[in-house]
Design a protein around this motif. Structure first.
Motif, PDB file in Angstrom:
ATOM      1  N   LEU A   2      10.063   1.866 -10.579  1.00 20.15           N
ATOM      2  CA  LEU A   2       9.345   0.701 -10.080  1.00 20.15           C
ATOM      3  C   LEU A   2       8.125   0.518 -10.981  1.00 20.15           C
ATOM      4  N   VAL A   3       7.955  -0.680 -11.499  1.00 20.99           N
ATOM      5  CA  VAL A   3       6.799  -1.006 -12.330  1.00 20.99           C
ATOM      6  C   VAL A   3       5.894  -1.901 -11.494  1.00 20.99           C
ATOM      7  N   TRP A   4       4.674  -1.427 -11.249  1.00 24.67           N
ATOM      8  CA  TRP A   4       3.717  -2.159 -10.427  1.00 24.67           C
ATOM      9  C   TRP A   4       2.725  -2.859 -11.337  1.00 24.67           C
ATOM     10  N   LEU A   5       2.819  -4.158 -11.408  1.00 23.05           N
ATOM     11  CA  LEU A   5       1.901  -4.966 -12.198  1.00 23.05           C
ATOM     12  C   LEU A   5       0.719  -5.302 -11.286  1.00 23.05           C
ATOM     13  N   ASP A   6      -0.346  -4.531 -11.424  1.00 21.11           N
ATOM     14  CA  ASP A   6      -1.507  -4.590 -10.531  1.00 21.11           C
ATOM     15  C   ASP A   6      -2.734  -5.084 -11.305  1.00 21.11           C
ATOM     16  N   ARG A  57      -1.011  -2.563  -2.330  1.00 22.68           N
ATOM     17  CA  ARG A  57      -1.791  -1.319  -2.314  1.00 22.68           C
ATOM     18  C   ARG A  57      -1.432  -0.458  -1.107  1.00 22.68           C
ATOM     19  N   GLU A  58      -0.847  -1.075  -0.089  1.00 19.31           N
ATOM     20  CA  GLU A  58      -0.373  -0.333   1.080  1.00 19.31           C
ATOM     21  C   GLU A  58       1.067   0.137   0.872  1.00 19.31           C
ATOM     22  N   ARG A  59       1.901  -0.719   0.310  1.00 14.43           N
ATOM     23  CA  ARG A  59       3.344  -0.458   0.223  1.00 14.43           C
ATOM     24  C   ARG A  59       3.743   0.489  -0.896  1.00 14.43           C
ATOM     25  N   ILE A  60       3.167   0.325  -2.047  1.00 15.48           N
ATOM     26  CA  ILE A  60       3.690   1.026  -3.222  1.00 15.48           C
ATOM     27  C   ILE A  60       3.353   2.511  -3.269  1.00 15.48           C
ATOM     28  N   PRO A  61       2.140   2.937  -2.921  1.00 15.26           N
ATOM     29  CA  PRO A  61       1.898   4.388  -2.980  1.00 15.26           C
ATOM     30  C   PRO A  61       2.888   5.204  -2.152  1.00 15.26           C
ATOM     31  N   VAL A  62       3.387   4.659  -1.076  1.00 15.72           N
ATOM     32  CA  VAL A  62       4.382   5.349  -0.246  1.00 15.72           C
ATOM     33  C   VAL A  62       5.671   5.570  -1.031  1.00 15.72           C
ATOM     34  N   LEU A  63       6.015   4.621  -1.893  1.00  7.68           N
ATOM     35  CA  LEU A  63       7.251   4.714  -2.667  1.00  7.68           C
ATOM     36  C   LEU A  63       7.182   5.751  -3.775  1.00  7.68           C
ATOM     37  N   ASP A  64       5.984   6.136  -4.167  1.00  4.71           N
ATOM     38  CA  ASP A  64       5.814   7.069  -5.277  1.00  4.71           C
ATOM     39  C   ASP A  64       6.545   8.387  -5.033  1.00  4.71           C
ATOM     40  N   ALA A  65       6.763   8.737  -3.790  1.00  2.00           N
ATOM     41  CA  ALA A  65       7.514   9.965  -3.476  1.00  2.00           C
ATOM     42  C   ALA A  65       9.019   9.761  -3.654  1.00  2.00           C
ATOM     43  N   GLU A  66       9.481   8.511  -3.602  1.00  4.89           N
ATOM     44  CA  GLU A  66      10.909   8.215  -3.672  1.00  4.89           C
ATOM     45  C   GLU A  66      11.418   7.964  -5.088  1.00  4.89           C
ATOM     46  N   LEU A  67      10.597   7.368  -5.935  1.00 10.16           N
ATOM     47  CA  LEU A  67      11.006   7.057  -7.298  1.00 10.16           C
ATOM     48  C   LEU A  67       9.769   6.946  -8.173  1.00 10.16           C
ATOM     49  N   PRO A  68       9.934   7.097  -9.486  1.00 10.04           N
ATOM     50  CA  PRO A  68       8.773   6.969 -10.367  1.00 10.04           C
ATOM     51  C   PRO A  68       8.179   5.558 -10.281  1.00 10.04           C
ATOM     52  N   MET A 124       2.087   8.900  -9.600  1.00  9.51           N
ATOM     53  CA  MET A 124       2.101   7.572 -10.170  1.00  9.51           C
ATOM     54  C   MET A 124       1.860   7.689 -11.672  1.00  9.51           C
ATOM     55  N   LEU A 125       2.670   6.988 -12.436  1.00 11.14           N
ATOM     56  CA  LEU A 125       2.573   7.041 -13.892  1.00 11.14           C
ATOM     57  C   LEU A 125       1.558   6.021 -14.400  1.00 11.14           C
ATOM     58  N   SER A 126       0.844   6.389 -15.434  1.00 10.63           N
ATOM     59  CA  SER A 126      -0.081   5.460 -16.072  1.00 10.63           C
ATOM     60  C   SER A 126       0.644   4.749 -17.216  1.00 10.63           C
ATOM     61  N   ALA A 127      -0.078   3.899 -17.904  1.00 11.67           N
ATOM     62  CA  ALA A 127       0.497   3.137 -19.017  1.00 11.67           C
ATOM     63  C   ALA A 127       0.861   4.014 -20.203  1.00 11.67           C
ATOM     64  N   ARG A 139      17.869   0.962 -13.846  1.00 11.39           N
ATOM     65  CA  ARG A 139      17.709   0.039 -12.724  1.00 11.39           C
ATOM     66  C   ARG A 139      16.219  -0.027 -12.406  1.00 11.39           C
ATOM     67  N   VAL A 140      15.604  -1.182 -12.713  1.00  7.19           N
ATOM     68  CA  VAL A 140      14.153  -1.304 -12.666  1.00  7.19           C
ATOM     69  C   VAL A 140      13.749  -2.468 -11.764  1.00  7.19           C
ATOM     70  N   VAL A 141      12.765  -2.216 -10.906  1.00  5.36           N
ATOM     71  CA  VAL A 141      12.164  -3.289 -10.112  1.00  5.36           C
ATOM     72  C   VAL A 141      10.708  -3.441 -10.536  1.00  5.36           C
ATOM     73  N   VAL A 142      10.254  -4.683 -10.572  1.00  6.33           N
ATOM     74  CA  VAL A 142       8.880  -4.986 -10.961  1.00  6.33           C
ATOM     75  C   VAL A 142       8.179  -5.584  -9.752  1.00  6.33           C
ATOM     76  N   ALA A 143       7.096  -4.941  -9.325  1.00  6.50           N
ATOM     77  CA  ALA A 143       6.355  -5.353  -8.136  1.00  6.50           C
ATOM     78  C   ALA A 143       5.009  -5.944  -8.516  1.00  6.50           C
ATOM     79  N   GLY A 144       4.503  -6.776  -7.627  1.00  7.65           N
ATOM     80  CA  GLY A 144       3.181  -7.353  -7.789  1.00  7.65           C
ATOM     81  C   GLY A 144       3.072  -8.636  -7.001  1.00  7.65           C
ATOM     82  N   VAL A 145       1.856  -9.078  -6.823  1.00 13.16           N
ATOM     83  CA  VAL A 145       1.580 -10.284  -6.051  1.00 13.16           C
ATOM     84  C   VAL A 145       2.132 -11.523  -6.770  1.00 13.16           C
TER      85      VAL A 145
END
Length: 185
Positions: A91-95, A151-162, A1-4, A14-20
């Motif tokens: 994938l950018v996770w706005l957490d 917090r359940e969904r995104i860490p799994v994706l870290d293996a598939e894309l940055p 997982m990348l930090s800021a 091609r970018v997706v932005v995730a968050g609640v």
């Protein structure tokens, strides 16, 4: 997982932005699109038809979107997420902190939209405020009930894309001005 501050592995196209709900995904997606010079498609506009009904052509529209060479959108809707993830290269996770940032944002946004009767997608407006108490899928209640799912969904994706995880508004600004801007050059 990348930090800021971590450099991006490549210039994202091609970018997706995730968050609640209410965290600021659409705002951030628009800013990412601006920095990269690529189009932003608000996925809510593809999903919501008149009277808040799902549009039957939603998944076809998502398929057409992801077939494109360059795009930014929000990572939402369970049927669309796999399509988006399969083609995204970031994938950018706005957490952001929920109680002190996201919850006040979603409440303020909902109140503003309702009181101003702002037209959203396909002529929709926020429902009356009393629906907070009667509709289990009211946007504020939805935000509260789904706040921990990422917090359940995104860490799994870290293996598939940055995945770039941004935990504060300051980190988001630093990431936009730093790693994203450097990758855009």
């Amino acid at each position: 997982m990348l930090s800021a501050t971590d450099p991006l592995p490549a210039r994202p196209r091609r970018v997706v932005v995730a968050g609640v709900s209410g965290v600021g995904k659409t705002t951030l997606a628009g800013r990412i699109a601006e920095v990269l010079g690529i189009p932003h498609t608000e996925i809510d506009a593809l999903f919501h038809g008149p009277d808040w009904t799902p549009r039957p052509e939603f998944l076809d529209d998502v398929r057409a979107l992801v077939a494109g060479d360059a795009w930014v959108t929000e990572w939402q809707y369970s049927d669309a997420r796999p399509l988006l993830t399969a083609r995204a290269d970031l994938l950018v996770w706005l957490d952001l902190p929920f109680a002190t940032v996201t919850l006040p944002r979603v409440i303020a946004r909902t109140l503003r939209r309702r009181l101003r009767r702002e037209h959203l997608w396909n002529g929709n407006v926020e429902p009356p405020l009393h629906t907070f108490f009667t509709d289990p899928e009211h946007i504020v209640r939805w935000s509260i009930s789904t706040r921990n799912k990422y917090r359940e969904r995104i860490p799994v994706l870290d293996a598939e894309l940055p995945v770039a995880r941004l935990r504060t508004a300051r980190e988001a600004e630093r990431w936009l001005a730093g790693p994203l801007t450097r990758a855009a050059r």
